[in-house]
Design a protein around this motif. Structure first.
Motif, PDB file in Angstrom:
ATOM      1  N   ALA A   9       7.434  -3.013  14.479  1.00  0.00           N
ATOM      2  CA  ALA A   9       8.337  -2.565  13.416  1.00  0.00           C
ATOM      3  C   ALA A   9       7.691  -1.483  12.555  1.00  0.00           C
ATOM      4  O   ALA A   9       8.358  -0.515  12.165  1.00  0.00           O
ATOM      5  CB  ALA A   9       8.774  -3.742  12.559  1.00  0.00           C
ATOM      6  N   ASP A  10       6.407  -1.611  12.249  1.00  0.00           N
ATOM      7  CA  ASP A  10       5.731  -0.594  11.436  1.00  0.00           C
ATOM      8  C   ASP A  10       5.714   0.756  12.139  1.00  0.00           C
ATOM      9  O   ASP A  10       5.902   1.794  11.505  1.00  0.00           O
ATOM     10  CB  ASP A  10       4.299  -1.022  11.109  1.00  0.00           C
ATOM     11  CG  ASP A  10       4.242  -2.150  10.094  1.00  0.00           C
ATOM     12  OD1 ASP A  10       5.129  -2.205   9.224  1.00  0.00           O
ATOM     13  OD2 ASP A  10       3.316  -2.964  10.166  1.00  0.00           O
ATOM     14  N   ASP A  11       5.499   0.742  13.453  1.00  0.00           N
ATOM     15  CA  ASP A  11       5.512   1.996  14.214  1.00  0.00           C
ATOM     16  C   ASP A  11       6.903   2.628  14.209  1.00  0.00           C
ATOM     17  O   ASP A  11       7.045   3.839  14.038  1.00  0.00           O
ATOM     18  CB  ASP A  11       5.062   1.762  15.657  1.00  0.00           C
ATOM     19  CG  ASP A  11       3.601   1.381  15.765  1.00  0.00           C
ATOM     20  OD1 ASP A  11       2.834   1.617  14.799  1.00  0.00           O
ATOM     21  OD2 ASP A  11       3.208   0.846  16.819  1.00  0.00           O
ATOM     22  N   VAL A  12       7.913   1.802  14.385  1.00  0.00           N
ATOM     23  CA  VAL A  12       9.285   2.294  14.380  1.00  0.00           C
ATOM     24  C   VAL A  12       9.617   2.914  13.030  1.00  0.00           C
ATOM     25  O   VAL A  12      10.159   4.021  12.949  1.00  0.00           O
ATOM     26  CB  VAL A  12      10.283   1.160  14.718  1.00  0.00           C
ATOM     27  CG1 VAL A  12      11.725   1.604  14.494  1.00  0.00           C
ATOM     28  CG2 VAL A  12      10.093   0.679  16.147  1.00  0.00           C
ATOM     29  N   VAL A  13       9.278   2.210  11.966  1.00  0.00           N
ATOM     30  CA  VAL A  13       9.587   2.690  10.618  1.00  0.00           C
ATOM     31  C   VAL A  13       8.824   3.983  10.307  1.00  0.00           C
ATOM     32  O   VAL A  13       9.390   4.929   9.756  1.00  0.00           O
ATOM     33  CB  VAL A  13       9.302   1.599   9.563  1.00  0.00           C
ATOM     34  CG1 VAL A  13       9.383   2.144   8.151  1.00  0.00           C
ATOM     35  CG2 VAL A  13      10.275   0.440   9.755  1.00  0.00           C
ATOM     36  N   SER A  14       7.569   4.041  10.690  1.00  0.00           N
ATOM     37  CA  SER A  14       6.791   5.268  10.457  1.00  0.00           C
ATOM     38  C   SER A  14       7.418   6.455  11.167  1.00  0.00           C
ATOM     39  O   SER A  14       7.556   7.539  10.591  1.00  0.00           O
ATOM     40  CB  SER A  14       5.350   5.091  10.925  1.00  0.00           C
ATOM     41  OG  SER A  14       4.695   4.146  10.124  1.00  0.00           O
ATOM     42  N   GLU A  15       7.812   6.242  12.415  1.00  0.00           N
ATOM     43  CA  GLU A  15       8.457   7.317  13.171  1.00  0.00           C
ATOM     44  C   GLU A  15       9.784   7.708  12.535  1.00  0.00           C
ATOM     45  O   GLU A  15      10.124   8.889  12.453  1.00  0.00           O
ATOM     46  CB  GLU A  15       8.663   6.893  14.626  1.00  0.00           C
ATOM     47  CG  GLU A  15       9.381   7.924  15.469  1.00  0.00           C
ATOM     48  CD  GLU A  15       8.614   9.220  15.683  1.00  0.00           C
ATOM     49  OE1 GLU A  15       9.254  10.245  16.008  1.00  0.00           O
ATOM     50  OE2 GLU A  15       7.366   9.224  15.528  1.00  0.00           O
ATOM     51  N   ALA A  16      10.536   6.727  12.072  1.00  0.00           N
ATOM     52  CA  ALA A  16      11.818   7.014  11.425  1.00  0.00           C
ATOM     53  C   ALA A  16      11.616   7.860  10.170  1.00  0.00           C
ATOM     54  O   ALA A  16      12.333   8.845   9.951  1.00  0.00           O
ATOM     55  CB  ALA A  16      12.543   5.716  11.082  1.00  0.00           C
ATOM     56  N   TYR A  17      10.638   7.489   9.354  1.00  0.00           N
ATOM     57  CA  TYR A  17      10.371   8.276   8.149  1.00  0.00           C
ATOM     58  C   TYR A  17       9.932   9.702   8.498  1.00  0.00           C
ATOM     59  O   TYR A  17      10.347  10.656   7.842  1.00  0.00           O
ATOM     60  CB  TYR A  17       9.317   7.598   7.271  1.00  0.00           C
ATOM     61  CG  TYR A  17       9.910   6.645   6.267  1.00  0.00           C
ATOM     62  CD1 TYR A  17      10.496   7.089   5.099  1.00  0.00           C
ATOM     63  CD2 TYR A  17       9.868   5.273   6.481  1.00  0.00           C
ATOM     64  CE1 TYR A  17      11.035   6.217   4.172  1.00  0.00           C
ATOM     65  CE2 TYR A  17      10.401   4.386   5.561  1.00  0.00           C
ATOM     66  CZ  TYR A  17      10.985   4.862   4.410  1.00  0.00           C
ATOM     67  OH  TYR A  17      11.518   3.991   3.492  1.00  0.00           O
ATOM     68  N   LEU A  18       9.113   9.842   9.517  1.00  0.00           N
ATOM     69  CA  LEU A  18       8.705  11.190   9.942  1.00  0.00           C
ATOM     70  C   LEU A  18       9.912  12.011  10.370  1.00  0.00           C
ATOM     71  O   LEU A  18      10.009  13.199  10.033  1.00  0.00           O
ATOM     72  CB  LEU A  18       7.692  11.106  11.083  1.00  0.00           C
ATOM     73  CG  LEU A  18       6.295  10.646  10.699  1.00  0.00           C
ATOM     74  CD1 LEU A  18       5.434  10.427  11.953  1.00  0.00           C
ATOM     75  CD2 LEU A  18       5.627  11.655   9.776  1.00  0.00           C
ATOM     76  N   ARG A  19      10.823  11.403  11.090  1.00  0.00           N
ATOM     77  CA  ARG A  19      12.026  12.115  11.528  1.00  0.00           C
ATOM     78  C   ARG A  19      12.915  12.502  10.352  1.00  0.00           C
ATOM     79  O   ARG A  19      13.473  13.600  10.322  1.00  0.00           O
ATOM     80  CB  ARG A  19      12.816  11.276  12.533  1.00  0.00           C
ATOM     81  CG  ARG A  19      12.131  11.169  13.879  1.00  0.00           C
ATOM     82  CD  ARG A  19      12.982  10.405  14.860  1.00  0.00           C
ATOM     83  NE  ARG A  19      12.277  10.199  16.123  1.00  0.00           N
ATOM     84  CZ  ARG A  19      12.836   9.684  17.202  1.00  0.00           C
ATOM     85  NH1 ARG A  19      14.108   9.327  17.193  1.00  0.00           N
ATOM     86  NH2 ARG A  19      12.135   9.521  18.297  1.00  0.00           N
ATOM     87  N   VAL A  20      13.062  11.592   9.398  1.00  0.00           N
ATOM     88  CA  VAL A  20      13.875  11.899   8.217  1.00  0.00           C
ATOM     89  C   VAL A  20      13.242  13.046   7.434  1.00  0.00           C
ATOM     90  O   VAL A  20      13.921  13.992   7.034  1.00  0.00           O
ATOM     91  CB  VAL A  20      14.065  10.653   7.323  1.00  0.00           C
ATOM     92  CG1 VAL A  20      14.737  11.023   6.005  1.00  0.00           C
ATOM     93  CG2 VAL A  20      14.868   9.581   8.044  1.00  0.00           C
ATOM     94  N   TRP A  21      11.935  12.985   7.226  1.00  0.00           N
ATOM     95  CA  TRP A  21      11.231  14.030   6.476  1.00  0.00           C
ATOM     96  C   TRP A  21      11.354  15.372   7.196  1.00  0.00           C
ATOM     97  O   TRP A  21      11.624  16.399   6.568  1.00  0.00           O
ATOM     98  CB  TRP A  21       9.783  13.638   6.252  1.00  0.00           C
ATOM     99  CG  TRP A  21       8.979  14.642   5.473  1.00  0.00           C
ATOM    100  CD1 TRP A  21       7.863  15.294   5.882  1.00  0.00           C
ATOM    101  CD2 TRP A  21       9.214  15.103   4.126  1.00  0.00           C
ATOM    102  NE1 TRP A  21       7.398  16.121   4.899  1.00  0.00           N
ATOM    103  CE2 TRP A  21       8.202  16.028   3.806  1.00  0.00           C
ATOM    104  CE3 TRP A  21      10.184  14.817   3.179  1.00  0.00           C
ATOM    105  CZ2 TRP A  21       8.140  16.676   2.575  1.00  0.00           C
ATOM    106  CZ3 TRP A  21      10.122  15.454   1.948  1.00  0.00           C
ATOM    107  CH2 TRP A  21       9.107  16.370   1.667  1.00  0.00           C
ATOM    108  N   ALA A  22      11.190  15.372   8.516  1.00  0.00           N
ATOM    109  CA  ALA A  22      11.310  16.617   9.289  1.00  0.00           C
ATOM    110  C   ALA A  22      12.722  17.178   9.172  1.00  0.00           C
ATOM    111  O   ALA A  22      12.898  18.403   9.007  1.00  0.00           O
ATOM    112  CB  ALA A  22      10.946  16.363  10.752  1.00  0.00           C
TER     113      ALA A  22
END
Length: 166
Positions: A50-63
């Motif tokens: 879940a932490d990996d998924v959330v980190s990737e999601a935040y990176l995508r939102v920021w990008a």
């Protein structure tokens, strides 16, 4: 204008600042929503951390935001859809999973805000119900009814400090 340090600001204000490139505002959004995003991710998949998924999601939102796209009105629904999209894309990439393992994922630009909001409300209700009744009362009177800690304390036979602490 950017939110000032220590000032409690709405998601909308933080979102506007983050869209202008304010990394601190985006960090505040991260901190505010990371726990519920982890809960959403862990409820959607056991195959990925879940932490990996959330980190990737935040990176995508920021990008997306840095590219002039991404959430404009509501941060949390967009984040939840992005979490679902991360999981779906990882499932597709993984040869271990069949197409049947894919979750139905909406495009964040056309997310059904109503269904995401209903999911969000369900999480809030579950969290609220898990609290002791005295905490529920204080939370209800302060956040829903808009009463101050002095009024709530009087109503429940507590000091203002005790009500504020709860």
């Amino acid at each position: 204008h950017s939110p000032r340090s220590g000032e409690e600001v709405s998601d909308r204000v933080l979102l506007e600042a983050a869209r202008r490139g304010d990394e601190r505002a985006f960090s505040d959004l991260w901190s505010r929503h990371v726990l519920v995003a982890r809960y959403v991710a862990s409820s959607m998949t056991q195959a990925f951390d879940a932490d990996d998924v959330v980190s990737e999601a935040y990176l995508r939102v920021w990008a997306a935001m840095r590219a002039g796209k991404g959430p404009v009105e509501s941060f949390r629904p967009y984040l939840f859809v992005t979490v679902r999209n991360v999981i779906a894309s990882w499932v597709r990439r993984s040869r271990e999973f069949t197409q049947d393992a894919l979750v139905d994922v909406a495009d964040p630009r056309s997310a059904d805000v109503t269904s995401v909001a209903a999911s969000d409300a369900s999480l809030v209700l579950k969290a609220f119900r898990s609290l002791p009744s005295s905490w529920q009362e204080v939370l209800w009177y302060t956040e829903v009814e808009g009463e101050g800690s002095t009024e709530v304390g009087r109503r429940l036979g507590l000091t203002a400090n005790s009500a504020a602490a709860l």
